[in-house]
Design an enzyme around this catalytic site. Structure first.
Site, PDB file in Angstrom:
ATOM      1  N   LYS A 125       0.840  -1.209   0.000  1.00  0.00           N
ATOM      2  CA  LYS A 125       0.000   0.000   0.000  1.00  0.00           C
ATOM      3  C   LYS A 125       0.873   1.256   0.000  1.00  0.00           C
ATOM      4  CE  LYS A 125      -1.585  -1.579   3.788  1.00  0.00           C
ATOM      5  NZ  LYS A 125      -2.244  -1.858   5.091  1.00  0.00           N
ATOM      6  N   THR A 177      -6.746   9.685   8.822  1.00  0.00           N
ATOM      7  CA  THR A 177      -6.410   8.426   8.134  1.00  0.00           C
ATOM      8  C   THR A 177      -6.244   7.282   9.132  1.00  0.00           C
ATOM      9  OG1 THR A 177      -4.079   9.029   8.200  1.00  0.00           O
ATOM     10  CG2 THR A 177      -5.276   9.540   6.155  1.00  0.00           C
ATOM     11  N   GLY A 186      -6.896   4.019  10.713  1.00  0.00           N
ATOM     12  CA  GLY A 186      -7.604   2.791  10.336  1.00  0.00           C
ATOM     13  C   GLY A 186      -7.747   2.558   8.840  1.00  0.00           C
ATOM     14  N   THR A 187      -7.012   3.308   8.023  1.00  0.00           N
ATOM     15  CA  THR A 187      -7.151   3.114   6.563  1.00  0.00           C
ATOM     16  C   THR A 187      -6.737   1.699   6.144  1.00  0.00           C
ATOM     17  OG1 THR A 187      -4.987   4.158   6.317  1.00  0.00           O
ATOM     18  CG2 THR A 187      -6.902   5.513   5.814  1.00  0.00           C
ATOM     19  N   GLY A 188      -5.648   1.212   6.735  1.00  0.00           N
ATOM     20  CA  GLY A 188      -5.153  -0.127   6.352  1.00  0.00           C
ATOM     21  C   GLY A 188      -6.128  -1.220   6.771  1.00  0.00           C
ATOM     22  N   CYS A 189      -6.707  -1.079   7.982  1.00  0.00           N
ATOM     23  CA  CYS A 189      -7.699  -2.063   8.460  1.00  0.00           C
ATOM     24  C   CYS A 189      -8.899  -2.070   7.519  1.00  0.00           C
ATOM     25  CB  CYS A 189      -8.185  -1.701   9.864  1.00  0.00           C
ATOM     26  SG  CYS A 189      -6.877  -1.495  11.079  1.00  0.00           S
TER      27      CYS A 189
HETATM   28  N1  LIG Z   1      -4.127  10.470   2.106  1.00  0.00           N
HETATM   29  C1  LIG Z   1      -4.615   9.461   1.382  1.00  0.00           C
HETATM   30  N2  LIG Z   1      -5.348   9.697   0.275  1.00  0.00           N
HETATM   31  C2  LIG Z   1      -5.846   8.683  -0.477  1.00  0.00           C
HETATM   32  N3  LIG Z   1      -5.618   7.387  -0.193  1.00  0.00           N
HETATM   33  C3  LIG Z   1      -4.886   7.082   0.898  1.00  0.00           C
HETATM   34  C4  LIG Z   1      -4.345   8.091   1.739  1.00  0.00           C
HETATM   35  N4  LIG Z   1      -3.671   7.484   2.767  1.00  0.00           N
HETATM   36  C5  LIG Z   1      -3.809   6.165   2.576  1.00  0.00           C
HETATM   37  N5  LIG Z   1      -4.523   5.899   1.443  1.00  0.00           N
HETATM   38  C6  LIG Z   1      -4.917   4.579   0.953  1.00  0.00           C
HETATM   39  O1  LIG Z   1      -5.454   3.873   2.072  1.00  0.00           O
HETATM   40  C7  LIG Z   1      -5.116   2.486   1.995  1.00  0.00           C
HETATM   41  C8  LIG Z   1      -4.313   2.110   3.257  1.00  0.00           C
HETATM   42  O2  LIG Z   1      -2.984   2.528   3.066  1.00  0.00           O
HETATM   43  P1  LIG Z   1      -1.956   2.922   4.211  1.00  0.00           P
HETATM   44  O3  LIG Z   1      -2.439   4.156   4.884  1.00  0.00           O
HETATM   45  O4  LIG Z   1      -0.622   2.934   3.559  1.00  0.00           O
HETATM   46  O5  LIG Z   1      -2.103   1.681   5.208  1.00  0.00           O
HETATM   47  P2  LIG Z   1      -1.849   1.562   6.775  1.00  0.00           P
HETATM   48  O6  LIG Z   1      -3.073   2.112   7.453  1.00  0.00           O
HETATM   49  O7  LIG Z   1      -1.700   0.090   6.952  1.00  0.00           O
HETATM   50  O8  LIG Z   1      -0.609   2.343   7.095  1.00  0.00           O
HETATM   51  C9  LIG Z   1      -4.345   2.329   0.690  1.00  0.00           C
HETATM   52  O9  LIG Z   1      -5.264   1.973  -0.324  1.00  0.00           O
HETATM   53  C10 LIG Z   1      -3.766   3.718   0.452  1.00  0.00           C
HETATM   54  O10 LIG Z   1      -3.465   3.956  -0.894  1.00  0.00           O
HETATM   55  C1  LIG Z   2      -6.646  -2.202  17.280  1.00  0.00           C
HETATM   56  C2  LIG Z   2      -5.889  -1.528  16.202  1.00  0.00           C
HETATM   57  N1  LIG Z   2      -5.601  -2.210  15.067  1.00  0.00           N
HETATM   58  C3  LIG Z   2      -4.925  -1.601  14.065  1.00  0.00           C
HETATM   59  C4  LIG Z   2      -4.523  -0.297  14.169  1.00  0.00           C
HETATM   60  C5  LIG Z   2      -3.728   0.342  13.057  1.00  0.00           C
HETATM   61  O1  LIG Z   2      -4.344   1.462  12.502  1.00  0.00           O
HETATM   62  P1  LIG Z   2      -3.506   2.779  12.224  1.00  0.00           P
HETATM   63  O2  LIG Z   2      -2.225   2.360  11.552  1.00  0.00           O
HETATM   64  O3  LIG Z   2      -4.354   3.611  11.333  1.00  0.00           O
HETATM   65  O4  LIG Z   2      -3.230   3.417  13.569  1.00  0.00           O
HETATM   66  C6  LIG Z   2      -4.817   0.390  15.377  1.00  0.00           C
HETATM   67  N2  LIG Z   2      -4.434   1.665  15.572  1.00  0.00           N
HETATM   68  N3  LIG Z   2      -5.496  -0.253  16.374  1.00  0.00           N
END
Ligand SMILES: Nc1ncnc2c1ncn2[C@@H]1O[C@H](COP(=O)(O)OP(=O)(O)O)[C@@H](O)[C@H]1O
Ligand SMILES: Cc1ncc(COP(=O)(O)O)c(N)n1
Length: 279
Positions: free
Chosen positions: A180, A212, A214-217
């Site tokens: 990602k 942002t 929880g975007t990955g979850c």
């Molecule tokens: N600022 C943003 N604008 C648009 N898409 C985003 C943005 N930040 C993250 N994403 C998207 O959200 C999803 C989760 O990515 P990311 O944030 O890298 O994961 P994580 O939460 O695991 O760190 C991916 O599809 C990424 O491209």
């Molecule tokens: C219980 C739990 N699971 C996953 C994340 C990761 O999310 P983020 O990377 O956005 O803090 C979090 N903060 N808390």
């Protein structure tokens, strides 16, 4: 009356609880629901968390995690599952045992390591245990950039290095990998899928926002929901990308820190009707 229950797609999340509701189990269940999938959960740890950060972590006994998995698998049935925050090696090992014992499939592994605020959600010594336990069982692994760097030991700063990292994670035994691109900078946020044969990119405009959490979850839960419906992987990733993009683009502006995304934005984007005033 004919029962329709067996046709209802069911997904299981094995992850940590986020009291703030934006990440973890709560984000996963909201995402499953929004995508018309019946959500079930096995909690690994309870976090005391809000938009300002993680203020405490209570890890569950591994047997309690296994018991939750057994209970839902043996009664309700699971069409697809994902893992998120796993907390420690003992919990990781018992999850791997249950995935093998119950032949759970397809499995999406989101290798959650560190929260955006900096708190460790997986003990550091367990980071590489993922490579020996869950990654070889996964149909899809969804690392963010820092997680892909930890798993491969590579510095990822070019397209070619990301492709090489995806190949390496595939070689660890995962059927497919999405790296990602949320942690990069630039006009777009691009995710890279490697399915063992070819690369696919999924690009959306980058939203300038601090919300942002929880975007990955949310992304990995959306892929899992789509896989539970029997969607093909590339289509599932494409829908998940659209889901998370909508969720980020329409923030709820909650909390004083890194706020949650908007889990109902995707549904609203599909159901918006044009209201006309003509008689
Ligand atoms: N600022 C943003 N604008 C648009 N898409 C985003 C943005 N930040 C993250 N994403 C998207 O959200 C999803 C989760 O990515 P990311 O944030 O890298 O994961 P994580 O939460 O695991 O760190 C991916 O599809 C990424 O491209
Ligand atoms: C219980 C739990 N699971 C996953 C994340 C990761 O999310 P983020 O990377 O956005 O803090 C979090 N903060 N808390």
């Amino acid at each position: 009356m004919i029962s329709t229950s067996s046709r209802i797609p069911r997904a299981l999340t094995i992850a940590g609880s986020d009291s703030g509701g934006g990440a973890g189990i709560q984000a996963d269940l909201k995402t499953f629901q929004e995508l018309d999938v019946f959500g079930m959960s096995a909690v690994t740890a309870i976090t005391i968390q809000n938009t300002l950060g993680v203020h405490g972590i209570y890890e569950l006994d591994p047997e309690a995690v296994a018991g939750q998995i057994d209970a839902v698998v043996e009664d309700l049935g699971v069409n697809a599952l994902k893992t998120g925050m796993i907390a420690n090696i003992s919990i990781m090992e018992i999850i791997a045992d249950r995935v093998k014992r119950h032949r759970l499939f397809p499995l999406v592994v989101d290798p959650v390591m560190v929260a955006k605020g900096g708190a460790f959600l997986l003990e550091k010594s367990a980071q590489n245990t993922l490579v020996d336990t869950l990654i070889p069982l996964a149909q899809l692994v969804t690392p963010n950039l820092p997680e892909a760097e930890v798993l491969t030991g590579m510095k990822l700063n070019t397209d070619e290095s990301c492709k090489e990292a995806a190949r390496q994670i595939h070689d660890m035994g995962a059927a497919a990998v999405v790296i990602k691109g949320g942690h990069l900078e630039g006009e777009f946020s691009t995710d890279l899928l490697f399915d063992g044969e070819s690369f696919h990119t999924f690009t959306a405009p980058r939203v300038s926002t601090r919300h942002t959490h929880g975007t990955g979850c949310t992304f990995s839960a959306a892929v899992t929901a789509e896989l539970a419906k029997g969607r093909q992987l590339t289509k599932a990733v494409s829908t998940a990308k659209e889901f998370v993009t909508q969720a980020i683009a329409h923030p709820l502006e909650l909390g004083a820190g890194h706020g949650p995304t908007n889990h109902w934005a995707f549904r609203q984007s599909r159901t918006q009707t044009v209201i006309s005033d003509s008689p």
